[in-house]
Design a protein around this motif. Structure first.
Motif, PDB file in Angstrom:
ATOM      1  N   GLN A 151     -16.991 -20.104 -14.152  1.00 56.39           N
ATOM      2  CA  GLN A 151     -15.437 -19.280 -13.242  1.00 56.39           C
ATOM      3  C   GLN A 151     -16.157 -18.946 -11.857  1.00 56.39           C
ATOM      4  N   PRO A 152     -15.380 -18.950 -10.714  1.00 57.90           N
ATOM      5  CA  PRO A 152     -16.272 -18.044 -10.116  1.00 57.90           C
ATOM      6  C   PRO A 152     -16.033 -16.643  -9.641  1.00 57.90           C
ATOM      7  N   ILE A 153     -17.101 -15.798  -9.102  1.00 58.64           N
ATOM      8  CA  ILE A 153     -17.007 -14.444  -9.827  1.00 58.64           C
ATOM      9  C   ILE A 153     -16.066 -13.926  -8.879  1.00 58.64           C
ATOM     10  N   VAL A 154     -15.260 -13.151  -8.192  1.00 57.42           N
ATOM     11  CA  VAL A 154     -14.337 -12.636  -7.956  1.00 57.42           C
ATOM     12  C   VAL A 154     -14.088 -11.056  -7.088  1.00 57.42           C
ATOM     13  N   SER A 155     -14.772 -11.150  -6.114  1.00 56.85           N
ATOM     14  CA  SER A 155     -14.373  -9.972  -5.523  1.00 56.85           C
ATOM     15  C   SER A 155     -13.921  -9.262  -4.223  1.00 56.85           C
ATOM     16  N   ILE A 156     -13.983  -8.101  -4.691  1.00 59.21           N
ATOM     17  CA  ILE A 156     -12.737  -7.605  -3.877  1.00 59.21           C
ATOM     18  C   ILE A 156     -12.063  -6.127  -3.259  1.00 59.21           C
ATOM     19  N   ARG A 157     -11.679  -5.673  -2.036  1.00 55.60           N
ATOM     20  CA  ARG A 157     -12.033  -4.354  -1.446  1.00 55.60           C
ATOM     21  C   ARG A 157     -10.630  -4.055  -2.003  1.00 55.60           C
ATOM     22  N   ALA A 158     -10.336  -3.060  -2.244  1.00 65.57           N
ATOM     23  CA  ALA A 158      -8.984  -2.157  -2.540  1.00 65.57           C
ATOM     24  C   ALA A 158      -7.932  -1.054  -2.245  1.00 65.57           C
ATOM     25  N   ARG A 159      -7.328  -0.310  -1.797  1.00 60.23           N
ATOM     26  CA  ARG A 159      -6.750   1.081  -1.435  1.00 60.23           C
ATOM     27  C   ARG A 159      -5.735   1.469  -2.586  1.00 60.23           C
ATOM     28  N   SER A 160      -6.459   2.194  -3.184  1.00 64.38           N
ATOM     29  CA  SER A 160      -5.987   2.650  -4.297  1.00 64.38           C
ATOM     30  C   SER A 160      -5.536   3.891  -4.037  1.00 64.38           C
ATOM     31  N   THR A 161      -3.644   4.480  -4.272  1.00 64.34           N
ATOM     32  CA  THR A 161      -3.728   5.603  -4.136  1.00 64.34           C
ATOM     33  C   THR A 161      -2.724   6.012  -5.459  1.00 64.34           C
ATOM     34  N   LEU A 162      -2.850   7.150  -6.248  1.00 61.97           N
ATOM     35  CA  LEU A 162      -2.760   7.541  -7.719  1.00 61.97           C
ATOM     36  C   LEU A 162      -2.022   8.787  -6.991  1.00 61.97           C
ATOM     37  N   VAL A 163      -0.552   9.438  -8.031  1.00 64.44           N
ATOM     38  CA  VAL A 163      -0.181   9.983  -7.726  1.00 64.44           C
ATOM     39  C   VAL A 163      -0.399  11.153  -9.244  1.00 64.44           C
ATOM     40  N   TRP A 164      -0.866  11.791  -9.534  1.00 68.72           N
ATOM     41  CA  TRP A 164      -0.989  12.557 -10.501  1.00 68.72           C
ATOM     42  C   TRP A 164       0.011  13.827 -10.694  1.00 68.72           C
ATOM     43  N   ARG A 165       0.487  14.240 -12.165  1.00 69.13           N
ATOM     44  CA  ARG A 165       1.149  15.560 -12.468  1.00 69.13           C
ATOM     45  C   ARG A 165       0.764  15.816 -13.418  1.00 69.13           C
ATOM     46  N   CYS A 166       0.377  17.498 -13.119  1.00 67.41           N
ATOM     47  CA  CYS A 166      -0.442  18.452 -13.740  1.00 67.41           C
ATOM     48  C   CYS A 166       0.252  18.777 -15.306  1.00 67.41           C
ATOM     49  N   THR A 167      -0.400  18.409 -16.154  1.00 69.07           N
ATOM     50  CA  THR A 167       0.821  17.930 -17.567  1.00 69.07           C
ATOM     51  C   THR A 167      -0.459  19.526 -18.885  1.00 69.07           C
ATOM     52  N   GLY A 168       0.214  20.602 -18.682  1.00 71.38           N
ATOM     53  CA  GLY A 168      -1.208  22.003 -20.039  1.00 71.38           C
ATOM     54  C   GLY A 168      -1.884  22.201 -18.823  1.00 71.38           C
ATOM     55  N   ASP A 169      -3.295  21.727 -18.658  1.00 76.70           N
ATOM     56  CA  ASP A 169      -4.147  22.100 -18.191  1.00 76.70           C
ATOM     57  C   ASP A 169      -5.199  20.850 -17.798  1.00 76.70           C
ATOM     58  N   TRP A 204      -4.846  16.659 -15.110  1.00 75.24           N
ATOM     59  CA  TRP A 204      -4.347  15.791 -14.219  1.00 75.24           C
ATOM     60  C   TRP A 204      -3.710  14.781 -15.048  1.00 75.24           C
ATOM     61  N   LYS A 205      -2.731  14.230 -15.149  1.00 75.33           N
ATOM     62  CA  LYS A 205      -2.050  12.328 -15.602  1.00 75.33           C
ATOM     63  C   LYS A 205      -1.514  12.086 -14.007  1.00 75.33           C
ATOM     64  N   ILE A 206      -1.872   9.939 -14.416  1.00 72.96           N
ATOM     65  CA  ILE A 206      -1.536   9.027 -13.519  1.00 72.96           C
ATOM     66  C   ILE A 206       0.032   9.514 -14.297  1.00 72.96           C
ATOM     67  N   VAL A 207       0.895   9.359 -12.854  1.00 72.43           N
ATOM     68  CA  VAL A 207       2.023   9.051 -13.335  1.00 72.43           C
ATOM     69  C   VAL A 207       2.916   7.592 -12.129  1.00 72.43           C
ATOM     70  N   ARG A 208       1.810   7.865 -10.849  1.00 68.75           N
ATOM     71  CA  ARG A 208       2.062   6.656  -9.925  1.00 68.75           C
ATOM     72  C   ARG A 208       1.255   5.909  -9.764  1.00 68.75           C
ATOM     73  N   GLU A 209       0.956   4.917  -9.625  1.00 62.83           N
ATOM     74  CA  GLU A 209      -0.580   3.768  -8.832  1.00 62.83           C
ATOM     75  C   GLU A 209       0.056   2.358  -8.157  1.00 62.83           C
ATOM     76  N   HIS A 210      -0.634   2.894  -6.937  1.00 68.99           N
ATOM     77  CA  HIS A 210      -0.035   2.036  -6.626  1.00 68.99           C
ATOM     78  C   HIS A 210      -1.679   1.436  -5.610  1.00 68.99           C
TER      79      HIS A 210
END
Length: 186
Positions: A143-161, A163-169
């Protein structure tokens, strides 16, 4: 004068109430704003370590590779990647695992590079980070190789001590084999 005294009395009662006392004594979440446990460093690690599969045929378990980055208990999670099957949105870390584990397990290899960033804003118990990355995804033989460029935005919430991801685009665009060779060197 009477109004002023009433407001002062009401304010004093509010401060003395159990709810106000609990709010004042509640532990404040403390997450790193710099160093290895900070949101920008975690974002880089998330893409370079979590999503990478450098050995052909290597097992890839979402929870094992990426579990520490996501909030598995939160009820307000929204995770989206435009490469997800049917462009589905996951509303939990478990839902996101279900979208990706089978397809990543089927890949022979997955290589990732951070091209730009991350750029981060931290405000209290929330942080957002954005970076640009490249990925070279090798499906099963033939199968053909797939190559991409991407912009990734994450929203992190501090849970205790931590960071955890709660939003991702993630927004991607395919790149040519020549662009991929220039970026990855193979």
């Amino acid at each position: 004068m009477r109004i002023r005294l009433s407001l002062i009395a009401a304010g004093t009662l509010a401060l003395a109430s159990p709810v106000a006392a609990q709010a004042q004594s509640a532990p404040v979440a403390q997450c790193a704003v710099s160093g290895a446990s900070s949101a920008p460093e975690l974002h880089k690690e998330w893409i370079l370590v979590g999503w990478d599969k450098p050995v052909a045929g290597q097992s890839w378990d979402f929870r094992e590779k990426l579990g520490k980055y996501y909030d598995w208990e939160a009820k307000d999670v929204v995770l989206y990647d435009d490469m997800a099957p049917d462009h589905r949105i996951a509303r939990s870390a478990e839902g996101y695992r279900a979208l990706w584990e089978k397809s990543f397990q089927a890949l022979r290899r997955a290589h990732h590079l951070v091209l730009d960033g991350p750029e981060t804003i931290v405000s209290g118990a929330l942080a957002t980070s954005t970076l640009e990355f490249a990925a070279r995804l090798e499906p099963a033989e033939g199968q053909p190789i797939v190559s991409i460029r991407a912009r990734s935005t994450l929203v992190w919430r501090c849970t205790g001590d931590a960071w955890k991801i709660v939003r991702e685009h993630n927004s991607t665009r395919r790149i040519t084999p020549d662009e991929s060779r220039q970026l990855f060197g193979f």
